[in-house]
Design an enzyme around this catalytic site. Sequence first.
Site, PDB file in Angstrom:
ATOM      1  N   GLU A  53       2.872 -17.090  -0.024  1.00  0.00           N
ATOM      2  CA  GLU A  53       2.135 -16.329  -1.304  1.00  0.00           C
ATOM      3  C   GLU A  53       2.856 -16.783  -2.704  1.00  0.00           C
ATOM      4  O   GLU A  53       2.468 -16.412  -3.685  1.00  0.00           O
ATOM      5  CB  GLU A  53       2.016 -15.079  -1.126  1.00  0.00           C
TER       6      GLU A  53
ATOM      7  N   ARG B 122      -2.087 -10.419 -11.663  1.00  0.00           N
ATOM      8  CA  ARG B 122      -3.308 -10.191 -11.065  1.00  0.00           C
ATOM      9  C   ARG B 122      -3.922  -8.802 -11.139  1.00  0.00           C
ATOM     10  O   ARG B 122      -5.071  -8.471 -10.928  1.00  0.00           O
ATOM     11  CB  ARG B 122      -2.922 -10.280  -9.312  1.00  0.00           C
TER      12      ARG B 122
ATOM     13  N   HIS C 128      -8.606   7.559  -5.979  1.00  0.00           N
ATOM     14  CA  HIS C 128      -9.081   8.264  -4.777  1.00  0.00           C
ATOM     15  C   HIS C 128     -10.497   8.719  -4.713  1.00  0.00           C
ATOM     16  O   HIS C 128     -11.076   8.916  -3.593  1.00  0.00           O
ATOM     17  CB  HIS C 128      -8.072   9.440  -4.705  1.00  0.00           C
TER      18      HIS C 128
ATOM     19  N   ARG D  78       0.050  -3.150   5.946  1.00  0.00           N
ATOM     20  CA  ARG D  78       0.616  -3.004   4.699  1.00  0.00           C
ATOM     21  C   ARG D  78       1.613  -1.631   4.818  1.00  0.00           C
ATOM     22  O   ARG D  78       1.169  -0.694   4.648  1.00  0.00           O
ATOM     23  CB  ARG D  78      -0.127  -2.790   3.619  1.00  0.00           C
TER      24      ARG D  78
ATOM     25  N   ASN E 195      -3.873 -13.292  -2.830  1.00  0.00           N
ATOM     26  CA  ASN E 195      -3.934 -12.412  -4.063  1.00  0.00           C
ATOM     27  C   ASN E 195      -2.630 -12.950  -4.952  1.00  0.00           C
ATOM     28  O   ASN E 195      -2.813 -13.038  -6.176  1.00  0.00           O
ATOM     29  CB  ASN E 195      -3.657 -11.000  -3.790  1.00  0.00           C
ATOM     30  N   ASP E 196      -1.630 -13.144  -4.318  1.00  0.00           N
ATOM     31  CA  ASP E 196      -0.371 -13.399  -4.861  1.00  0.00           C
ATOM     32  C   ASP E 196       0.005 -15.017  -5.178  1.00  0.00           C
ATOM     33  O   ASP E 196       0.195 -15.424  -6.251  1.00  0.00           O
ATOM     34  CB  ASP E 196       1.004 -13.014  -4.226  1.00  0.00           C
TER      35      ASP E 196
ATOM     36  N   ARG F 119       3.418  -6.168   8.847  1.00  0.00           N
ATOM     37  CA  ARG F 119       4.212  -6.876   7.716  1.00  0.00           C
ATOM     38  C   ARG F 119       5.188  -5.987   7.226  1.00  0.00           C
ATOM     39  O   ARG F 119       5.147  -4.679   6.927  1.00  0.00           O
ATOM     40  CB  ARG F 119       3.348  -7.004   6.396  1.00  0.00           C
TER      41      ARG F 119
HETATM   42  C1  PEP Z   1      -1.782 -11.112  -1.093  1.00  0.00           C
HETATM   43  O1  PEP Z   1      -0.825 -11.147  -1.869  1.00  0.00           O
HETATM   44  O2  PEP Z   1      -2.767 -11.859  -0.909  1.00  0.00           O
HETATM   45  C2  PEP Z   1      -1.743 -10.152   0.128  1.00  0.00           C
HETATM   46  C3  PEP Z   1      -2.448  -9.941   0.997  1.00  0.00           C
HETATM   47  O3  PEP Z   1      -0.610  -8.978  -0.092  1.00  0.00           O
HETATM   48  P1  PEP Z   1      -0.715  -7.843  -1.317  1.00  0.00           P
HETATM   49  O4  PEP Z   1      -2.108  -7.706  -1.967  1.00  0.00           O
HETATM   50  O5  PEP Z   1      -0.479  -6.692  -0.545  1.00  0.00           O
HETATM   51  O6  PEP Z   1       0.357  -8.627  -2.089  1.00  0.00           O
HETATM   52 MG    MG Z   2       1.370 -10.395  -1.547  1.00  0.00          MG
END
Ligand code: PEP
Ligand code: MG
Length: 580
Positions: A431, A465, A189, A296, A454-455, A332
Amino acid sequence: MPKGIAASPGITIGRVYILEKENFCILEYKIKKEEVENEIERFKEAVREAKEQLQEIEKKAREKIGIKESYIFRAHLSILEDPLLIKGTLNRIRRQKLNAEASLRNTLRDFPTRFASAQTGLIKERFRDVEDIGGRILANLVNRPTFTLSHLEENIIIVAHDLAPSDTISMQKEKILGFATDIGGRTSHTAIIARSLEIPAVVGLRDITKRTKPGSTVILDGNTGRVIINPTAKQIERYQEEQKKFFSYKKRLETAKDLPAQTMDGREVELAVNIAGPEEIDIALENGAEGVGLYRTEYLYMNRTTLPTEEEQLKAYKVVAQKANPYTVIIRTLDLGGDKFISHFPVPQEINPFMGWRAIRLCLEKVDIFKVQLRAILRASHFGKVKVMYPMISGVEEVRKANKILLEVKKELKEKKIPFAEDIDVGAMIEIPSAAITADLIAKEVDFFSLGTNDLIQYTLAVDRVNEKVAYLYQPTHPTILRLIDNIVKFAHRQNIWVGACGEMSSDPLFVLILLGLGVDEFSVSPSSLLEIKKIIRGIRWDETEEIVSKLLKLSTSSQTRRFAQRRLSKKIKKILEEE
Ligand code: PEP
Ligand code: MG
């Protein structure tokens, strides 16, 4: 030279103010049976007081930083209703016959073990919030005023072990030159508020409180995460120059604000933003975002004690859809689980939460919860351009099941004559490697893909990650990742659907150009990176990125691909960003 995590950009030079908070000395003693009710009343009174104090702070926050970031303080108010905290303490008073202070302290101590599997940034921040609120109730119980930073007299750099949001907000912005803290991450924060107040900050410096002395001079570089203690005159001069450069850099970026995200040879891509709530849409649009590529929604389910109702969700989605209009908002569906969880939803403890009962898997089982959200999303589609997207899709069956439920919800709405966009586009996040490899099949079931890099990187390379120990293996340019994305894009285009990329890869200047060369059609980036990414896209030729990518795809190792991409693009990126 201490190096931490660059949490809020900017360079600042000033004198140190060390913020130390004394610990309370909490006595623990047994109470008699007849004293229990009195003790419970004392605790409740302290909670009531905390509520009033937090409402006051929230009001100040709204005045100072606007509605956008004051949600943090509203979330704090919800902690005062957290059953683990409140009922946990009351139970201790009742069952263990312990005094209120000790019951509360022991409940707070138990928090981390109750969420033992939660090791990620977001959850850690949540612990800190609970600690902060718990400390406030404790202070009320022992009748001690809570420390505030409103009395500062000179312009200073705050050095602290950690800063609670209530500290940050009670400061006078003009007097704070920067923040440096021992702990914290980019999602803390302190970092969020520092960014919104545009105060440079470096967090996660480990022992900055021990290495600095009150009144000493430091240079704080929020761009690189460096802190220089007792700098020489020469260093000060150099950083003053850097400071000037940074200001003019930010000014220069603004020139791209109203221009399209178009390469020099005419390929136009969509450049949208990732948001976590309606509070973030205004700033994003002001910065020239072409809609929302990833909303999100799970944050709507967090920091509260009940599930959000259809009306509440509708309100949140509708306001974003209306404001973003004529641009699109991709909502999403709930991506709960993994590192994102909510305390009021009984997700059982899992050894492997990232691969467990989460996201679309959870929604397909808890159809009632899923339907409430789909109804709200569909209803919001009447007020703007909305698309719906499923997270964590692993194969065709899940898309079909989700689409079947969507169809049922559409039917129900139609029967009730509630308006919605009947032709709403449906997308799948790609992902999970199984989805990436069968993207040709999934492409037949949806209207678009969005790469959750990311995933995708995490699951493809089997690298957690959020675990810094294996961070060196988390390589976006790994040949496997490049090949996978190359295939996904080809499969999608063959099926005439478009591909977006909403993971952090899109917010990185080098990686975004690789994605561009791979043929990605839309990028959804973090709001603070938007202008930088737009400028980079505008400064490059698409055919050049394609040529680079075709060579990258022939290389065998991550270091080869990274080095090649850097050799070909790093200097160019620097030059583009420096251009007027
Ligand atoms: C991802 O996985 O790249 C993504 C955009 O979703 P999150 O980071 O919310 O898992
Ligand atoms: Mg993701």
